[in-house]
Design an enzyme around this catalytic site. Structure first.
Site, PDB file in Angstrom:
ATOM      1  N   CYS A  91      43.292  11.446  43.148  1.00  0.00           N
ATOM      2  CA  CYS A  91      43.885  12.688  43.636  1.00  0.00           C
ATOM      3  C   CYS A  91      45.255  12.782  42.991  1.00  0.00           C
ATOM      4  O   CYS A  91      45.366  12.649  41.774  1.00  0.00           O
ATOM      5  CB  CYS A  91      43.929  12.718  45.155  1.00  0.00           C
ATOM      6  SG  CYS A  91      44.622  11.247  45.934  1.00  0.00           S
ATOM      7  N   SER A  92      46.299  12.957  43.772  1.00  0.00           N
ATOM      8  CA  SER A  92      47.640  12.966  43.189  1.00  0.00           C
ATOM      9  C   SER A  92      48.236  11.567  43.194  1.00  0.00           C
ATOM     10  O   SER A  92      48.643  11.041  42.165  1.00  0.00           O
ATOM     11  CB  SER A  92      48.552  13.931  43.956  1.00  0.00           C
ATOM     12  OG  SER A  92      49.857  13.931  43.420  1.00  0.00           O
TER      13      SER A  92
ATOM     14  N   GLY B  74      46.465   8.952  44.587  1.00  0.00           N
ATOM     15  CA  GLY B  74      45.360   8.009  44.487  1.00  0.00           C
ATOM     16  C   GLY B  74      45.202   7.133  45.700  1.00  0.00           C
ATOM     17  O   GLY B  74      44.733   5.993  45.584  1.00  0.00           O
ATOM     18  N   CYS B  75      45.555   7.651  46.889  1.00  0.00           N
ATOM     19  CA  CYS B  75      45.422   6.818  48.088  1.00  0.00           C
ATOM     20  C   CYS B  75      44.822   7.579  49.268  1.00  0.00           C
ATOM     21  O   CYS B  75      43.871   7.098  49.883  1.00  0.00           O
ATOM     22  CB  CYS B  75      46.774   6.203  48.474  1.00  0.00           C
ATOM     23  SG  CYS B  75      48.104   7.400  48.646  1.00  0.00           S
TER      24      CYS B  75
ATOM     25  N   ARG C 278      43.343  11.114  49.927  1.00  0.00           N
ATOM     26  CA  ARG C 278      42.031  11.731  49.730  1.00  0.00           C
ATOM     27  C   ARG C 278      41.084  10.805  48.966  1.00  0.00           C
ATOM     28  O   ARG C 278      39.868  10.796  49.225  1.00  0.00           O
ATOM     29  CB  ARG C 278      42.216  13.058  48.981  1.00  0.00           C
ATOM     30  CG  ARG C 278      42.917  14.109  49.813  1.00  0.00           C
ATOM     31  CD  ARG C 278      43.291  15.336  48.997  1.00  0.00           C
ATOM     32  NE  ARG C 278      44.544  15.151  48.266  1.00  0.00           N
ATOM     33  CZ  ARG C 278      45.190  16.130  47.626  1.00  0.00           C
ATOM     34  NH1 ARG C 278      44.680  17.357  47.634  1.00  0.00           N
ATOM     35  NH2 ARG C 278      46.318  15.903  46.996  1.00  0.00           N
TER      36      ARG C 278
END
EC number: 3.1.3.48
Length: 775
Positions: A231-232, A234-235, A237
Site C-alpha cells: 500500500c503506502s 506496507g503495513c 492495508r
C-alpha cells in the site's frame, strides 16, 4: 473438534465481540490496544531490531521514518544493476500456510526506489502484485507510479522495461497485465489494484476485497513464489489482505486449528512486518471478513449433506459470552495509565498507553438518591472521551476497599512511587478504577472544571528560603500552641477546612505507604458528613512530608507541639513551616462540603515542574488568608527581603462576614475602612536596600515591636487571632532573634501578596484618595 464446530464458535465469538463492555467499548478496541502495546514493546526493547533500515545510506529509501523492516525477515536484494548495488529495500517476508515466504509486504515505491522494487520482483519471480492504495490520497502522493497506463508507450527504469498489455476494470479494483523485460528476457505478471480503500480506514463493504483475493488465488494457487502486496507504508492495508488470504488458505485446506484466533494471527504477523493491520477499524474488518468466509463454508457443508455434524452442537451467544468471561479471568488485570511530563510527537502515545487487559469487573453500584451535594456518581453526566464517568465498584467485606484519594494520588505522582504496600493490598480494585479513565488524553480535560483550581485541589507550596547568612545561628526552640481551628461560619470555611484535612490525609497516606503500615479499610461511598475535596499531595525537595500521626487522624499532642530549631540550611526552614501548617490542618474538624472528584490526568501542573504544583498558585489570582508568615532581612546577595507565605485557608474576598484579624478588631476599624497604616521609619526602607550588619540582628525586632504596638498588637505573652484561630505563645526567656521569629500575624485577604517585603513597603498602598486622618 471438527471444522464445522470450530467455524461456528468463531462466528459466535465475533458476534459477541461487537457488544460493548461497561466502558462503552467493544472487544475489538481492547484487543487492538494490546496489539499496539506489544508493538511498542518490540520497538522500545529492540526485540526485533531494524538496524539496516536505520543506516544513513538507507534512510532516504524509507517512505516513513517509523516504518522500518525488521532485520530478521527483511527482503535482501542480490540482483545487481549498474545504478543500484545495495541489498536494501523496505520490505519483509511474511510466512504463509505452506512456506515461510508466502508474501512480500513492502511500501509503495519512491521515485528513488522504483528500480529496487523491480529488482525484487525479478529476483524472487513474483507473478502477482497487489496494490491497495491510490497514487494520490488526500492530496499527498502515496505511491510512485511504477507501471505505464494502458494504451501508452512502455516506460523504462533502466535496465527494466515495463509495458501494460491489458487492463480489466472490476468493482473497486483493476486487473492489469504487465510485461516485464530484463536483459532480453520477458515475464508476464498481473497487478491487482484496489482503488477504494481509504488510508487508515476501511471500505464500506469488503465484498469486493474478498472477490479480489479469490480471483488473485485463481491466478496463483501455490506458494512457490511470493505474492507482493503493498500500500503506502506496507503495513495497515497490506497486513489486512495478508491475514484474510492466510486464513482463507487454511479454510480451503481444512486446517483451521481449534484455538484459531485472529489476535494471535496478527500478533504473529507483527513480528514479521512492522505494524501489520494498523488501525482498530482494519482489525475489525479482518474479523468480519473471516466470519463471512466461515459462514459461506458452513453453507457448503450443509449443501453437501453434512447436517448430522451440526446436530446437538449448537452454542448460543450467551454461552459464548460466558466462555469469554472465563478467558478474562485468566489474564492479568490492566495497569493504571501513566503520565509523562513531556509529550512526544508521533507514536509516543503508544508507549504511554497501558494494555487494556481483560479482567472481570465487579457490579456497578446504583446511584444514591439525590442529596444536597453532588456525589461521585453525579459529577459527570456524560460518559465520553473527555468526560469519563467514574464508576464505583463493590468490594467484598474481607477485602480492603480501594481508597479513591490514594489511588489517584498514585497516578498523579510525578516521582512514580508505585511500589508500596497499598498497591499490593488494593491492586485489583485500584487497577479497575484506573482502567476506566485510560481513554482520557494526557494534559486534556473538561474546561468546565477549570474555574478556581485552588478550590478544587490542594497544591504543594514552593517556598524560597532565605540565605543562610540571614538565619540566626544561635536560634533557640520556640513553642507553638496548635489549638483547634475556630470556624465562625461553616458555610464559608467548610470548603477550605475540608481541603486542608484531605491534603494532610493524602500526605499521610503517602508517608504510610512508604513505611508499609497497615491500611485501614475505607467504605465504598463516603458518608455525607465526611465528604471534602479530594486533594493531590505532591512531595518534592521543597515540600516537606509530615510525620505520620496517630490513626484517629489527630496530632499526638494537639496543645503543645514544640518546633524544631531553625537550621541554617534553607530547605529546613521551609520544611518546619510546612510541618507547622500540616499540624494546624490536622486539628481542624471535618465539615460538610461537596465532594470534588478531580481527575489527576486533568491536572494542569501534575507533572510540569518535577513534583511542584505551585504553578497553579501563581496563575490563579485569588485571595489567600495566611496565618503564618516569616519576615527576615535580606543579605547582600539578595536585592529584596524574602517573605514566606503558607496558605492555610482559601476564601473569596467578596464573601460577606469574613472574620477580620485580631489587629483590626483591636483597632476598632469597621469592615468598610482598612486599618491605618503605621508610621514609616527609615529602617523600613533600609531593610530592602542595604546590606545586613551584625548589630541589626536585634534592632529590627525592636523597631518591629514598636510598629506593632502602634497597631494594637503585642509581641510577648499570649495572642489570639480569630481569623486564623491560632494561639501563639512566645517564650519569655528567649532573646529577640528576628530572623527566625515566627510572628503569627494574620493580614486581611486584600493585603496579602506574593512579592517581597521590600517591594510591598516601597510605596504606601491604599485608596487613591485616602481619608484625612490617614495623613
Amino acid at each position: 473438534m471438527e471444522q464445522v464446530e470450530i467455524l461456528r464458535r468463531f462466528i459466535q465469538r465475533v458476534q459477541a465481540m461487537k457488544s460493548p463492555d461497561h466502558n462503552g467499548e467493544d472487544n475489538f478496541a481492547r484487543d487492538f490496544m494490546r496489539l499496539r502495546r506489544l508493538s511498542t514493546k518490540y520497538r522500545t526493547e529492540k526485540i526485533y531490531p531494524t538496524a539496516t533500515g536505520e543506516k544513513e545510506e538507507n534512510v532516504k529509501k524509507n517512505r516513513y521514518k517509523d516504518i522500518l523492516p525488521f532485520d530478521h525477515s527483511r527482503v535482501k536484494l542480490t540482483l545487481k544493476t549498474p545504478s543500484q548495488d545495495s541489498d536494501y529495500i523496505n520490505a519483509n517476508f511474511i510466512k504463509g500456510v505452506y512456506g515461510p515466504k508466502a508474501y512480500v509486504a513492502t511500501q509503495g515505491p519512491l521515485a528513488n526506489t522504483v528500480i529496487d522494487f523491480w529488482r525484487m520482483i525479478w529476483e524472487y519471480n513474483v507473478v502477482i502484485i497487489v496494490m491497495a492504495c491510490r497514487e494520490f490520497e488526500m492530496g499527498r502522493k502515496k505511491c510512485e507510479r511504477y507501471w505505464p497506463l494502458y494504451g501508452e508507450d512502455p516506460i523504462t527504469f533502466a535496465p527494466f522495461k515495463i509495458s501494460c498489455e491489458n487492463e480489466q476494470a472490476r468493482t473497486d479494483y483493476f486487473i492489469r497485465t504487465l510485461l516485464l523485460e530484463f536483459q532480453n528476457e520477458s515475464r508476464r505478471l498481473y497487478q491487482f489494484h484496489y482503488v477504494n480503500w481509504p488510508d487508515h480506514d476501511v471500505p464500506s463493504s469488503f465484498d469486493s476485497i474478498l472477490d479480489m483475493i479469490s480471483l488473485m488465488r485463481k491466478y496463483q494457487e501455490h506458494e512457490d513464489v511470493p505474492i507482493c502486496i503493498h500500500c503506502s507504508a506496507g503495513c495497515g492495508r497490506t497486513g489486512a489482505i495478508c491475514a484474510i488470504d492466510y486464513t482463507w488458505n487454511l479454510l480451503k485446506a481444512g486446517k483451521i486449528p481449534e484455538e484459531f484466533n485472529v489476535f494471535n494471527l496478527i500478533q504473529e504477523m507483527r513480528t514479521q512486518r512492522h505494524s501489520a493491520v494498523q488501525t482498530k477499524e482494519q482489525y475489525e474488518l479482518v474479523h468480519r471478513a473471516i466470519a463471512q468466509l466461515f459462514e459461506k463454508q458452513l453453507q457448503l457443508y450443509e449443501i453437501h449433506g453434512a447436517q448430522k455434524i451440526a446436530d446437538g452442537n449448537e452454542i448460543t451467544t450467551g454461552t459464548m459470552v460466558s466462555s469469554i468471561d472465563s478467558e478474562k479471568q485468566d489474564s492479568p488485570p490492566p495497569k493504571p495509565p501513566r503520565t509523562r511530563s513531556c509529550l512526544v510527537e508521533g507514536d509516543a502515545k503508544e508507549e504511554i498507553l497501558q494494555p487494556p487487559e481483560p479482567h472481570p469487573v465487579p457490579p456497578i453500584l446504583t446511584p444514591s438518591p439525590p442529596s444536597a451535594f453532588p456525589t461521585v456518581t453525579t459529577v459527570w453526566q456524560d460518559s465520553d472521551r473527555y468526560h469519563p464517568k467514574p464508576v464505583l465498584h463493590m468490594a467484598s467485606p474481607e477485602q480492603h476497599p480501594a481508597d479513591l484519594n490514594r489511588s489517584y494520588d498514585k497516578s498523579a505522582d510525578p516521582m512514580g512511587k508505585s511500589e508500596s504496600a497499598i498497591e499490593h493490598i488494593d491492586k485489583k480494585l485500584e487497577r479497575n478504577l484506573s482502567f476506566e479513565i485510560k481513554k482520557v488524553p494526557l494534559q486534556e480535560g473538561p474546561k468546565s472544571f477549570d474555574g478556581n483550581t485552588l478550590l478544587n485541589r490542594g497544591h504543594a507550596i514552593k517556598i524560597k528560603s532565605a540565605s543562610s547568612s540571614v538565619v540566626d545561628r544561635t536560634s533557640k526552640p520556640q513553642e507553638l500552641s496548635a489549638g483547634a481551628l475556630k470556624v465562625d461560619d461553616v458555610s464559608q470555611n467548610s470548603c477550605a477546612d475540608c481541603s486542608a484535612a484531605h491534603s494532610h490525609r493524602a500526605a499521610e497516606s503517602s508517608e504510610e505507604s512508604q513505611s508499609n503500615s497497615h491500611t485501614p479499610p475505607r467504605p465504598d461511598c463516603l458518608p455525607l458528613d465526611k465528604k471534602g475535596h479530594v486533594t493531590w499531595s505532591l512531595h518534592g525537595p521543597e515540600n516537606a512530608t509530615p510525620v505520620p500521626d496517630s490513626p484517629d487522624g489527630k496530632s499526638p499532642d494537639n496543645h503543645s507541639q514544640t518546633l524544631k530549631t531553625v537550621s541554617s540550611t534553607p530547605n529546613s526552614t521551609a520544611e518546619e513551616e510546612a510541618h507547622d501548617l500540616t499540624e494546624h490542618h490536622n486539628s481542624s474538624p471535618l465539615l460538610k462540603a461537596p465532594l470534588s472528584f478531580t481527575n489527576p490526568l486533568h491536572s494542569d501542573d501534575s507533572d510540569s515542574d518535577g513534583g511542584s504544583s505551585d504553578g497553579a498558585v501563581t496563575r490563579n489570582k485569588t485571595s489567600i488568608s495566611t496565618a503564618s508568615a516569616t519576615v527576615s532581612p535580606a543579605s547582600s546577595a539578595e536585592s529584596a527581603c524574602t517573605r514566606r507565605v503558607l496558605p492555610m485557608s482559601i476564601a473569596r474576598q467578596e464573601v460577606a462576614g469574613t472574620p477580620h484579624s485580631g489587629a483590626e478588631k483591636d483597632a476598632d476599624v469597621s469592615e468598610e475602612s482598612p486599618p491605618p497604616l503605621p508610621e514609616r521609619t527609615p529602617e523600613s526602607f533600609v531593610l530592602a536596600d542595604m546590606p545586613v550588619r551584625p548589630e541589626w540582628h536585634e534592632l529590627p525586632n525592636q523597631e518591629w515591636s514598636e510598629q506593632r504596638e502602634s497597631e494594637g498588637l503585642t509581641t510577648s505573652g499570649n495572642e489570639k487571632h480569630d481569623a486564623g484561630g491560632i494561639h501563639t505563645e512566645a517564650s519569655a526567656d528567649s532573646p529577640p532573634a528576628f530572623s527566625d521569629k515566627k510572628d503569627q500575624i494574620t493580614k486581611s485577604p486584600a493585603e496579602v501578596t506574593d512579592i517581597g517585603f521590600g517591594n510591598r513597603c516601597g510605596k504606601p498602598k491604599g485608596p487613591r484618595e485616602p481619608p484625612s486622618e490617614w495623613t
